[in-house]
Design a protein around this motif. Sequence first.
Motif, mmCIF file in Angstrom:
data_model
loop_
_atom_site.group_PDB
_atom_site.id
_atom_site.type_symbol
_atom_site.label_atom_id
_atom_site.label_comp_id
_atom_site.label_asym_id
_atom_site.label_seq_id
_atom_site.Cartn_x
_atom_site.Cartn_y
_atom_site.Cartn_z
ATOM 1 N N THR A 94 0.822 -1.215 0.000
ATOM 2 C CA THR A 94 0.000 0.000 0.000
ATOM 3 C C THR A 94 0.850 1.257 0.000
ATOM 4 O OG1 THR A 94 -1.779 -1.139 1.164
ATOM 5 C CG2 THR A 94 -1.808 1.270 1.225
ATOM 6 N N LYS A 95 1.940 1.230 0.748
ATOM 7 C CA LYS A 95 2.753 2.441 0.873
ATOM 8 C C LYS A 95 4.206 2.097 1.136
ATOM 9 C CE LYS A 95 1.013 2.632 5.600
ATOM 10 N NZ LYS A 95 0.084 1.500 5.421
ATOM 11 N N ALA A 132 4.600 0.639 -4.296
ATOM 12 C CA ALA A 132 3.409 1.134 -3.606
ATOM 13 C C ALA A 132 2.285 1.416 -4.593
ATOM 14 C CB ALA A 132 3.749 2.403 -2.833
ATOM 15 N N GLU A 168 -1.727 2.519 -3.809
ATOM 16 C CA GLU A 168 -2.698 2.761 -2.753
ATOM 17 C C GLU A 168 -4.111 2.342 -3.152
ATOM 18 O OE1 GLU A 168 -2.491 6.792 -1.437
ATOM 19 O OE2 GLU A 168 -0.549 6.529 -0.459
ATOM 20 N N GLU A 169 -4.469 2.518 -4.406
ATOM 21 C CA GLU A 169 -5.832 2.251 -4.844
ATOM 22 C C GLU A 169 -6.089 0.743 -4.877
ATOM 23 O OE1 GLU A 169 -7.987 1.276 -7.646
ATOM 24 O OE2 GLU A 169 -9.457 2.004 -6.202
ATOM 25 N N TYR A 191 -3.725 9.495 4.564
ATOM 26 C CA TYR A 191 -2.606 9.250 3.654
ATOM 27 C C TYR A 191 -3.028 8.302 2.543
ATOM 28 C CZ TYR A 191 -2.328 5.130 6.691
ATOM 29 O OH TYR A 191 -2.643 4.019 7.420
ATOM 30 N N GLN A 192 -4.336 8.085 2.397
ATOM 31 C CA GLN A 192 -4.818 7.063 1.479
ATOM 32 C C GLN A 192 -5.393 7.626 0.189
ATOM 33 O OE1 GLN A 192 -7.451 4.387 3.636
ATOM 34 N NE2 GLN A 192 -6.425 4.870 5.544
ATOM 35 N N ASP A 222 -10.443 8.984 0.211
ATOM 36 C CA ASP A 222 -10.852 8.098 1.298
ATOM 37 C C ASP A 222 -12.366 8.186 1.473
ATOM 38 O OD1 ASP A 222 -11.390 6.868 3.736
ATOM 39 O OD2 ASP A 222 -9.434 7.373 4.553
ATOM 40 N N ASN A 274 -4.964 15.263 2.257
ATOM 41 C CA ASN A 274 -4.222 14.047 1.950
ATOM 42 C C ASN A 274 -2.729 14.334 1.976
ATOM 43 O OD1 ASN A 274 -6.322 11.991 1.162
ATOM 44 N ND2 ASN A 274 -6.912 13.685 -0.176
ATOM 45 N N PHE A 294 2.726 9.590 2.774
ATOM 46 C CA PHE A 294 2.761 8.799 3.995
ATOM 47 C C PHE A 294 3.911 9.175 4.925
ATOM 48 C CE2 PHE A 294 3.817 4.757 6.279
ATOM 49 C CZ PHE A 294 2.705 4.758 7.106
#
Length: 507
Positions: free
Chosen positions: A49-50, A228, A230-231, A360-361, A364, A385, A388
Amino acid sequence: MKRKLSLIMLIAIVMTSLLSACSQSASQGGAAENSATAAPKSDISVVLTKIGNNLDPAEANSLDTSTIMYHVYDTFIKFDNDFNILPGVATAWSQPDSTTIEFTIGEGYKFHNGDPMTIDDVVYSVERLAKVPKKASFMSMIKSVEGSGNKVTVKLTEPNSGAIRNFGDVVIVSKKYLQEAGDKYANAPIGTGPYTVAEYVPGSKVVLKAWADYPFEKASIQTITFKAIEEASAKYIAVETGDADFAGIAARDQDRAKGNDKLTYFEAPSTFTGFVAMNTTAAPFDNVNIRRAMAYAYNNEGISAITPGKTIIDSMVPKMFSTYYSSPNLPKYDLQKAKELLEKEGYGAGKPLQFTAWTYQGNDPELEAFQAELKTIGVEMDIQNLEFGVFLEKMANKEYQLLVGGWSDTTGNTLSSLESYWSGSFGQMNITFYTNPKVEELYAVAKKATSEAELKEAAKEIQDIAAQDVPMIPTATKMSYYAMNKNLEGVEILTSGLISFRGSKIK
């Protein structure tokens, strides 16, 4: 947190292998065009994810960072899926009395620069954490660390029921290299694990290469590229199309993964604990009534339903732990009560409560749903946002008002979860900087507990007080879902959320 990938096109990998084979055969005078065959695939790409701005697990306080660096570093001890303690660099351990832990250190380890691992390195690996702010709570319990022969003796400042488990997060570093490298050490690490860091792009990717001189069983996978994404849906697409070999996926993609004969699907419970955290040291959330209003306004059932696979929780202790407790003091969704508390503190139509929420996503939807709920009672919450690494840094510096996040427990230590409310863990587990004198007393009781009953009773009382003061709103836990190349074998997926490719291979 404690509790706690360049996407390589498959066709590109195959073509690279073909070209390499052809070139080699041609240079040896063979008929490469007719006989060359692509070498077995030995490189994989993994979606996380990150990826943060610091590769030191102690500094990063991130599960994804810990997963990456699990391949580069070794730790004192490890855990299985039931959080039973397993050997790491320490082959044996004992507690001769309530304030002493003795570790027996294994032989044959060496660092990536060729230097042998010594007992001084192991001792220094603990001592150096005194300069890491996020390890303050860990180091506060340690009086001394000494090494002699193949033994490391840790003296505690006082009895601590979970002390030995915390060593599962202590990575072994080279004292000489770290002191010479200074600040450059974190992102140019040298460990004793089977992989070295070949490339690091903060926020984007980490490339690991199998270490040819690893003194134990060597890795079969030669290159692991972590990237990474995120989506959630993009993670699954990366695996489905062959752009990645492994990814944690969203619940909504599990049926697609199950029905894809090119993939292996896996699911498991997790220690993930989601939360809304409020900075209790600054307005407006230094006011308990404002915090309780936020908890009343949080429609946990409705918001959690936005993301399939989530289950609502009402404790910062993972559900699988014996100390999990659902306190009746925690506010339940009630917009009218939220509005009344805000009005009591002088907020209303003429003076709306205004603040900024961090995530940080990226986009959201859960936080946006909370924003919509608040808007109906006149609260103006702006969403920001952050990258990260910046998110973590500013959070630890108390620069936020409200944020959403989540963490997983990597050691099975109940005390780690209770640290969410303990002043000794400011900036690490206690990211709200909350303090309560009674909680401090109860945490001390839990820490010294010699029986499960004593520990559970102290944990229950802590959760009752925290539910009343509500510095954090527990939101949801989730199952973990994974999809991987069906030819990828030997992946170790732990309940803690750590993922290991140390013993993996492509068949």
